[in-house]
Design a protein around this motif. Structure first.
Motif, short mmCIF file in Angstrom:
data_model
loop_
_atom_site.label_atom_id
_atom_site.label_comp_id
_atom_site.label_asym_id
_atom_site.label_seq_id
_atom_site.Cartn_x
_atom_site.Cartn_y
_atom_site.Cartn_z
N THR A 270 0.83 -1.21 0.00
CA THR A 270 0.00 0.00 0.00
C THR A 270 0.86 1.26 0.00
OG1 THR A 270 -0.20 -0.21 2.41
CG2 THR A 270 -2.01 -1.04 1.08
N ALA A 271 1.97 1.24 0.74
CA ALA A 271 2.88 2.39 0.70
C ALA A 271 3.51 2.55 -0.67
CB ALA A 271 3.97 2.23 1.77
N LEU A 272 3.85 1.43 -1.29
CA LEU A 272 4.45 1.46 -2.63
C LEU A 272 3.50 2.09 -3.65
CD1 LEU A 272 7.08 0.30 -4.09
CD2 LEU A 272 5.60 -1.59 -4.79
N LEU A 273 2.20 1.83 -3.50
CA LEU A 273 1.21 2.36 -4.44
C LEU A 273 0.78 3.79 -4.11
CD1 LEU A 273 -1.14 -0.77 -4.76
CD2 LEU A 273 0.50 0.07 -6.47
N LEU A 274 0.56 4.06 -2.83
CA LEU A 274 -0.02 5.34 -2.44
C LEU A 274 0.99 6.47 -2.31
CD1 LEU A 274 -2.77 4.50 0.21
CD2 LEU A 274 -3.08 5.63 -1.99
N ALA A 275 2.15 6.16 -1.75
CA ALA A 275 3.12 7.22 -1.45
C ALA A 275 3.49 8.07 -2.67
CB ALA A 275 4.37 6.63 -0.79
N PRO A 276 3.78 7.47 -3.84
CA PRO A 276 4.14 8.33 -4.99
C PRO A 276 2.99 9.22 -5.45
CG PRO A 276 3.88 6.04 -5.67
CD PRO A 276 3.90 6.04 -4.18
N MET A 277 1.74 8.74 -5.30
CA MET A 277 0.60 9.58 -5.68
C MET A 277 0.50 10.80 -4.78
SD MET A 277 -2.37 6.73 -6.32
CE MET A 277 -2.01 5.11 -7.02
N MET A 278 0.62 10.56 -3.45
CA MET A 278 0.41 11.66 -2.52
C MET A 278 1.57 12.65 -2.55
SD MET A 278 -2.42 10.45 -1.84
CE MET A 278 -2.84 12.05 -1.19
N PHE A 279 2.80 12.16 -2.52
CA PHE A 279 3.95 13.08 -2.56
C PHE A 279 4.07 13.74 -3.93
CE2 PHE A 279 5.10 10.60 1.18
CZ PHE A 279 5.61 11.58 2.01
N GLY A 280 3.69 13.01 -4.98
CA GLY A 280 3.69 13.62 -6.31
C GLY A 280 2.69 14.75 -6.42
N LEU A 281 1.51 14.57 -5.79
CA LEU A 281 0.52 15.65 -5.79
C LEU A 281 1.03 16.86 -5.01
CD1 LEU A 281 -2.28 16.63 -6.54
CD2 LEU A 281 -3.19 15.44 -4.53
N TRP A 282 1.76 16.61 -3.93
CA TRP A 282 2.37 17.74 -3.20
C TRP A 282 3.32 18.50 -4.11
CZ3 TRP A 282 7.71 18.11 -2.40
CH2 TRP A 282 8.10 19.23 -1.64
N ALA A 283 4.12 17.79 -4.88
CA ALA A 283 5.11 18.45 -5.75
C ALA A 283 4.44 19.28 -6.84
CB ALA A 283 6.03 17.40 -6.37
N LEU A 284 3.30 18.83 -7.34
CA LEU A 284 2.66 19.49 -8.48
C LEU A 284 1.41 20.27 -8.09
CD1 LEU A 284 2.94 16.54 -11.03
CD2 LEU A 284 4.34 18.61 -10.98
N ALA A 285 1.24 20.55 -6.80
CA ALA A 285 0.00 21.15 -6.32
C ALA A 285 -0.28 22.50 -6.97
CB ALA A 285 0.06 21.31 -4.80
N GLU A 286 0.72 23.35 -7.16
CA GLU A 286 0.48 24.71 -7.66
C GLU A 286 -0.09 24.70 -9.08
OE1 GLU A 286 2.60 29.11 -7.80
OE2 GLU A 286 3.76 27.34 -7.22
N PRO A 287 0.60 24.08 -10.06
CA PRO A 287 -0.01 24.07 -11.40
C PRO A 287 -1.26 23.20 -11.46
CG PRO A 287 1.98 22.74 -11.39
CD PRO A 287 1.93 23.45 -10.08
N ALA A 288 -1.32 22.12 -10.66
CA ALA A 288 -2.48 21.24 -10.70
C ALA A 288 -3.74 21.95 -10.22
CB ALA A 288 -2.22 20.00 -9.84
#
Length: 492
Positions: A294-312
């Motif tokens: 679950t960490a392998l699947l979820l962590a990149p989605m959540m941290f990736g959304l943090w990284a791209l939050a401004e343009p997203a």
């Protein structure tokens, strides 16, 4: 249980559950931003506050009786029917109380204008609890593949109905219709899949016996509910419906990955861990594998959304929501910090550690509510989200210690293995954020920034995962290929 539980059966049922949620992911990915563009923050906030109250009362009304049914050694018809009627009676009482006390409750939550929504949404309480027994039968039989299609249909039809109504100018009623359409179709699907039809049978001693056991589970579930919903109530009370709406919109979008993965995983793991209650080795192996995956699947989605939050935020929600991008980013970060904890609730619940689950859930609820209240009372919505991130970092360490202690797993080794995918995802997100700030932001349109950021993040995460998680990936491949259970103990 009607079928044996092993690593392969758990994986198969998790796969079906996740597939049903993945089927609605693309639709929700589109519909949430569309609704945010068509509705005001106040409308989002009003429905969110009303729904939080309704869900809280629905949880209390169920009293955990359906969860207790999952752990019963056999399916006794009189007990099953008794739980159904007890649930329905409590649900009707809760709905009536909410209807008559809607105005003072709405005023206390700082949402006086949402009293009419409380009166309307109180009907969701019996609608939700009427399906609890049917879902318990599906869960104890591990028949999640049969339930997956109905789950996907209910969410998809409800989302489409909400968008159509919002486009037609129905405003807040689009969100209300979404809730009722999903609830009605979901209820019909549960009765169809479980083949359950209520009959007029009731045995008081069965309900009392299950209630004695379920009260402990209900206490922890209520505390966990407070943890997840208290930020909405606190923000509405201290900062108003507009900020509550901004929080609600960002939270709904950032919760999509959790809904896709965790709702499927947690529903399967509770009965699975319950079946392994007397086999500590298999239970421990399943805990570590499920936590890592679950960490392998979820962590990149959540941290990736943090990284791209401004343009997203600008691309998905429009200019009127653009200033709220830090809220989206911080919410994603707060959820990302807890990805290794995703399997802890079903583990403690299913393995007989209800006392540890209850006290930890209470402590976490108090800490989360206090932290967000402090940030909101003394600052802004952004400061409240920063406080949420800080308390979740503490929760990650504390929760891991509680679970690994209950599992008799050495804390340091278990903690490192469980957070390693999260650390990999965090490193990937920092690299994407650096590229965005220094190379992409000034050269490309926000749409291209999001697309390039996702592509770059995917490549970086794939490379890092191959370097750090090869034994885990090999085990997962073996688990899919082999017809027999695989040995999980030698996972790193």
């Amino acid at each position: 249980m009607s079928q044996s539980v092993n690593a392969k059966s758990v994986t198969r049922n998790v796969g079906w559950s996740v597939l049903s949620k993945t089927g609605t992911f693309g639709l929700k990915f589109v519909t949430v931003p569309i609704l945010a563009r068509l509705l005001t923050p106040e409308e989002f906030g009003g429905v969110a506050v009303a729904l939080a109250v309704v869900q809280f009362l629905a949880m209390i009304g169920g009293a955990g009786l359906a969860s207790a049914l999952i752990l019963e050694p056999r399916e006794d018809e009189e007990t099953i029917h008794s739980v159904f009627w007890a649930n329905l009676a409590l649900a009707c009482l809760m709905a009536a109380g909410l209807y008559f006390w809607a105005e003072p409750l709405a005023g206390w939550f700082g949402a006086a204008d949402a009293a009419y929504l409380l009166r309307l949404l109180c009907l969701l309480i019996p609608l939700q609890l009427a399906g609890d027994v049917a879902y318990a039968l599906v869960a104890r039989r591990m028949q999640f593949s049969r339930d997956a299609l109905w789950s996907m249909i209910s969410e998809s039809v409800a989302a489409i109905a909400a968008v159509i109504l919002a486009l037609g100018g129905f405003g807040v009623w689009a969100l209300v219709a979404q809730l009722f359409v999903a609830g009605i179709i979901r209820l019909a699907g549960l009765f169809f899949v479980s083949r359950y039809l209520p009959r007029l049978r009731f045995r008081t001693d069965s309900v009392v016996r299950l209630a004695r056991f379920s009260l402990g589970l209900m206490g922890s579930e209520v505390a966990n509910f407070v943890t997840f919903q208290s930020p909405m109530v606190v923000i509405s009370r201290f900062l108003g419906l507009a900020d509550a709406g901004a929080y609600s919109a960002a939270n709904r979008f950032s919760s999509i990955p959790n809904q896709v993965v965790l709702s499927g995983v947690m529903g399967v793991l509770f009965p699975a861990f319950s079946a392994m209650v007397h086999d500590r080795q298999r239970r421990s192996q399943a805990l570590m594998l499920s936590t890592q995956v679950t960490a392998l699947l979820l962590a990149p989605m959540m941290f990736g959304l943090w990284a791209l939050a401004e343009p997203a935020m600008l691309v998905l929600f429009g200019p009127q929501w653009a200033a709220a991008w830090p809220v989206l980013g911080l919410l994603a970060l707060s959820k990302g910090l807890l990805t290794p904890c995703s399997t802890f609730i079903p583990y403690l619940k299913g393995s007989g550690h209800g006392g540890a689950l209850f006290w930890w859930a209470v402590g976490r609820a108090v800490a989360t509510t206090a932290a967000v209240a402090y940030g909101a009372h003394n600052g802004t919505l952004v400061e409240a989200m920063v406080a949420l991130c800080l308390v979740n970092a503490v929760v990650l360490v504390g929760y891991s210690w509680v679970v690994f202690r209950a599992d008799q797993t050495p804390f340091l080794s278990g903690f490192y293995r469980s957070i390693r995918p999260m650390l990999t995802a965090a490193l990937m997100a920092l690299m994407v954020r650096y590229a965005l700030d220094h190379y992409l932001a000034g050269r490309f349109h926000p749409v291209l920034q999001v697309g390039l950021g996702i592509a770059l993040g995917g490549l970086i995460y794939a490379a890092l995962t191959l370097l750090t998680e090869r034994p885990l990936l090999k085990k997962l491949a073996d688990l899919v290929r082999r017809p027999k259970p695989v040995i999980l103990a030698d996972l790193p």
